[in-house]
Design an enzyme around this catalytic site. Structure first.
Site, PDB file in Angstrom:
ATOM      1  N   TYR A 125       0.843  -1.206   0.000  1.00 18.72           N
ATOM      2  CA  TYR A 125       0.000   0.000   0.000  1.00 18.72           C
ATOM      3  C   TYR A 125       0.878   1.254   0.000  1.00 18.72           C
ATOM      4  O   TYR A 125       0.734   2.138  -0.859  1.00 18.72           O
ATOM      5  CB  TYR A 125      -0.942  -0.004   1.216  1.00 18.72           C
ATOM      6  CG  TYR A 125      -1.623   1.320   1.422  1.00 18.72           C
ATOM      7  CD1 TYR A 125      -2.540   1.807   0.485  1.00 18.72           C
ATOM      8  CD2 TYR A 125      -1.337   2.112   2.532  1.00 18.72           C
ATOM      9  CE1 TYR A 125      -3.148   3.047   0.663  1.00 18.72           C
ATOM     10  CE2 TYR A 125      -1.939   3.338   2.708  1.00 18.72           C
ATOM     11  CZ  TYR A 125      -2.846   3.799   1.772  1.00 18.72           C
ATOM     12  OH  TYR A 125      -3.434   5.029   1.949  1.00 18.72           O
TER      13      TYR A 125
HETATM   14  N1  UFG Z   1      -6.050  -1.787  16.173  1.00 20.57           N
HETATM   15  C1  UFG Z   1      -6.360  -2.638  17.219  1.00 20.57           C
HETATM   16  N2  UFG Z   1      -7.539  -3.330  17.130  1.00 20.57           N
HETATM   17  C2  UFG Z   1      -8.400  -3.222  16.074  1.00 20.57           C
HETATM   18  C3  UFG Z   1      -8.055  -2.340  15.018  1.00 20.57           C
HETATM   19  C4  UFG Z   1      -6.862  -1.649  15.102  1.00 20.57           C
HETATM   20  O1  UFG Z   1      -5.628  -2.770  18.194  1.00 20.57           O
HETATM   21  O2  UFG Z   1      -9.442  -3.898  16.059  1.00 20.57           O
HETATM   22  C5  UFG Z   1      -4.799  -1.022  16.264  1.00 20.57           C
HETATM   23  C6  UFG Z   1      -3.839  -1.298  15.132  1.00 20.57           C
HETATM   24  O3  UFG Z   1      -3.091  -2.426  15.391  1.00 20.57           O
HETATM   25  C7  UFG Z   1      -3.041   0.005  15.090  1.00 20.57           C
HETATM   26  C8  UFG Z   1      -4.050   1.065  15.530  1.00 20.57           C
HETATM   27  O4  UFG Z   1      -5.098   0.349  16.160  1.00 20.57           O
HETATM   28  O5  UFG Z   1      -2.017  -0.056  16.034  1.00 20.57           O
HETATM   29  C9  UFG Z   1      -4.616   1.855  14.384  1.00 20.57           C
HETATM   30  O6  UFG Z   1      -5.047   0.933  13.384  1.00 20.57           O
HETATM   31  P1  UFG Z   1      -5.922   1.353  12.114  1.00 20.57           P
HETATM   32  O7  UFG Z   1      -6.170   0.102  11.349  1.00 20.57           O
HETATM   33  O8  UFG Z   1      -7.067   2.181  12.521  1.00 20.57           O
HETATM   34  O9  UFG Z   1      -4.968   2.321  11.307  1.00 20.57           O
HETATM   35  P2  UFG Z   1      -3.481   2.079  10.784  1.00 20.57           P
HETATM   36  O10 UFG Z   1      -2.609   2.931  11.664  1.00 20.57           O
HETATM   37  O11 UFG Z   1      -3.092   0.676  10.628  1.00 20.57           O
HETATM   38  O12 UFG Z   1      -3.633   2.595   9.302  1.00 20.57           O
HETATM   39  C10 UFG Z   1      -3.722   3.917   8.978  1.00 20.57           C
HETATM   40  C11 UFG Z   1      -4.540   4.097   7.712  1.00 20.57           C
HETATM   41  C12 UFG Z   1      -3.833   3.466   6.543  1.00 20.57           C
HETATM   42  C13 UFG Z   1      -2.448   4.004   6.465  1.00 20.57           C
HETATM   43  C14 UFG Z   1      -1.733   3.778   7.755  1.00 20.57           C
HETATM   44  C15 UFG Z   1      -0.347   4.340   7.766  1.00 20.57           C
HETATM   45  O13 UFG Z   1      -5.797   3.530   7.893  1.00 20.57           O
HETATM   46  O14 UFG Z   1      -4.530   3.766   5.362  1.00 20.57           O
HETATM   47  O15 UFG Z   1      -2.431   4.389   8.816  1.00 20.57           O
HETATM   48  O16 UFG Z   1       0.420   3.670   8.711  1.00 20.57           O
HETATM   49  F1  UFG Z   1      -1.745   3.406   5.503  1.00 20.57           F
END
Ligand code: UFG
Length: 346
Positions: free
Chosen positions: A154
């Site tokens: 991504y």
């Molecule tokens: N998380 C949990 N439980 C859940 C969902 C998420 O503990 O049920 C945690 C994840 O592990 C992470 C944090 O919450 O540590 C945030 O997770 P998200 O999935 O909400 O977001 P991300 O940080 O993974 O992703 C976001 C954007 C992506 C982008 C990324 C860049 O959604 O599009 O940041 O790192 F690419």
């Protein structure tokens, strides 16, 4: 002040793109929205059509459909493209890298060819902090000069577009043609339109705040924290949650600031990180609902700490996030999900 500009918004039926269309329409611009509806919501388009009336047009096309997109650009005399259309799930990108490169990277080749043909002069690209990969401690909070080294397809698919824009801008400048662009690297986008018209509606939903809110609504059994042994104050991952309206405000500021042959790069975040536990606590506080919270394994590819150093855009464009109170950010998402537990479908 009414904006005398015609803007193409790609991905305008999606979460962030729809908020952009709304803001542009409210500012008085004309908007032509292109979305292939693979992830978009017709409910959002209906609401935007009602708001925009004759200043809004929608066409169901893929950005890779160069001929159709070029025709739309010419017919609507588009001056600016705001490009949001993309697949944006990190885990999915690891399983289906080619789908991501086709949509997020190859699709933009066609889009830029169409833009070239129609002589579009400004391009605002939705990039991501995922282009930075796992920054070293000296680069957190993350400034724009942090080395870009994505750790998943991504992030790589978006970084390729940044590179492509740079090469394309060079070639345009050499030909003496005006072309300016901005790559806006988002951190975690959250919240919903505070007038209650638009919100977030993903299927499946994987993002933390909506997932936790769905638990508060009883639509999930509870939430699971992915990893509690990170080198962070409470052991859970830290992220920078920026409100979607602020994010779009930055796009509009940048669009106005772009001058011929300009290129700009900005990190869009509030400059402060919150841990997964802090988010869960905030959702419980805002909603007044208690729900089960479990602890699980780390999710592959999750960097421990990501938050922006937003100084550059503050200094250059005087933009800063206005909604920085976590409860307010979550409150706006809560209002949307409470009113639309099944998304745009009701
Ligand atoms: N998380 C949990 N439980 C859940 C969902 C998420 O503990 O049920 C945690 C994840 O592990 C992470 C944090 O919450 O540590 C945030 O997770 P998200 O999935 O909400 O977001 P991300 O940080 O993974 O992703 C976001 C954007 C992506 C982008 C990324 C860049 O959604 O599009 O940041 O790192 F690419």
């Amino acid at each position: 002040m009414s904006l005398d500009v015609s803007v193409m918004v790609t991905g305008g039926a999606g979460y962030i793109g729809s908020h952009a269309v709304q803001r542009l329409l409210r500012d008085g611009a004309r908007v032509v929205c292109v979305d292939n509806m693979s992830r978009g919501c017709m409910g959002a388009i209906d609401r935007l059509a009602e708001l925009g009336k004759d200043r809004f047009a929608f066409a169901e096309h893929d950005i890779g459909d160069r001929v159709s997109v070029a025709r739309l650009l010419a017919d609507h005399r588009v001056g600016v493209i705001m490009h949001f259309a993309a697949l944006a799930m990190v885990g999915e990108s690891v399983d289906e890298p080619l789908t991501y490169y086709r949509n997020n990277t190859a699709g933009v080749v066609e889009l830029l060819e169409a833009a070239d043909e129609a002589r579009v002069e400004r391009f605002v690209f939705s990039s991501t902090c995922a282009t930075y990969g796992e920054p070293s401690d000296e680069h957190v909070p993350i400034p724009e000069h942090c080395p870009q080294a994505p750790i998943n397809p991504y992030g790589a698919s978006k970084l390729h577009v940044e590179r492509m824009l740079s090469d394309f801008a060079d070639a345009k400048a050499k030909r003496g043609e005006a072309f300016s662009y901005a790559a806006l690297r988002y951190f975690n986008v959250a919240g919903a339109d505070r007038t209650g018209v638009l919100g977030e509606d993903h299927d499946p939903e994987t993002h933390l705040i909506p997932v936790v809110i769905q638990a508060a609504l009883g639509k999930r059994d509870g939430v699971k924290i992915f990893g509690t042994d990170y080198p962070t104050p409470d052991g859970t991952c830290v992220r920078d949650y920026v409100h979607v309206e602020d994010l779009i405000d930055a796009h509009v500021e940048v669009m106005h600031a772009l001058r011929a042959n300009d290129r700009r790069f900005y990190n869009l975040g509030i400059g402060k990180g919150y841990s997964v536990r802090e988010i869960i606590d905030a959702v419980q506080r805002v909603t007044g609902v208690d729900f089960a919270v479990g602890e699980g394994e780390r999710r592959p590819g999750d960097p421990p700490r990501l938050f922006a150093d937003p100084t550059k855009i503050q200094q250059e464009l005087n933009w800063r996030a206005s909604i920085t109170d976590l409860d307010e950010i979550i409150g706006s998402a809560w209002n949307w999900f409470r009113a639309h537990p099944n998304g745009y479908e009701g």
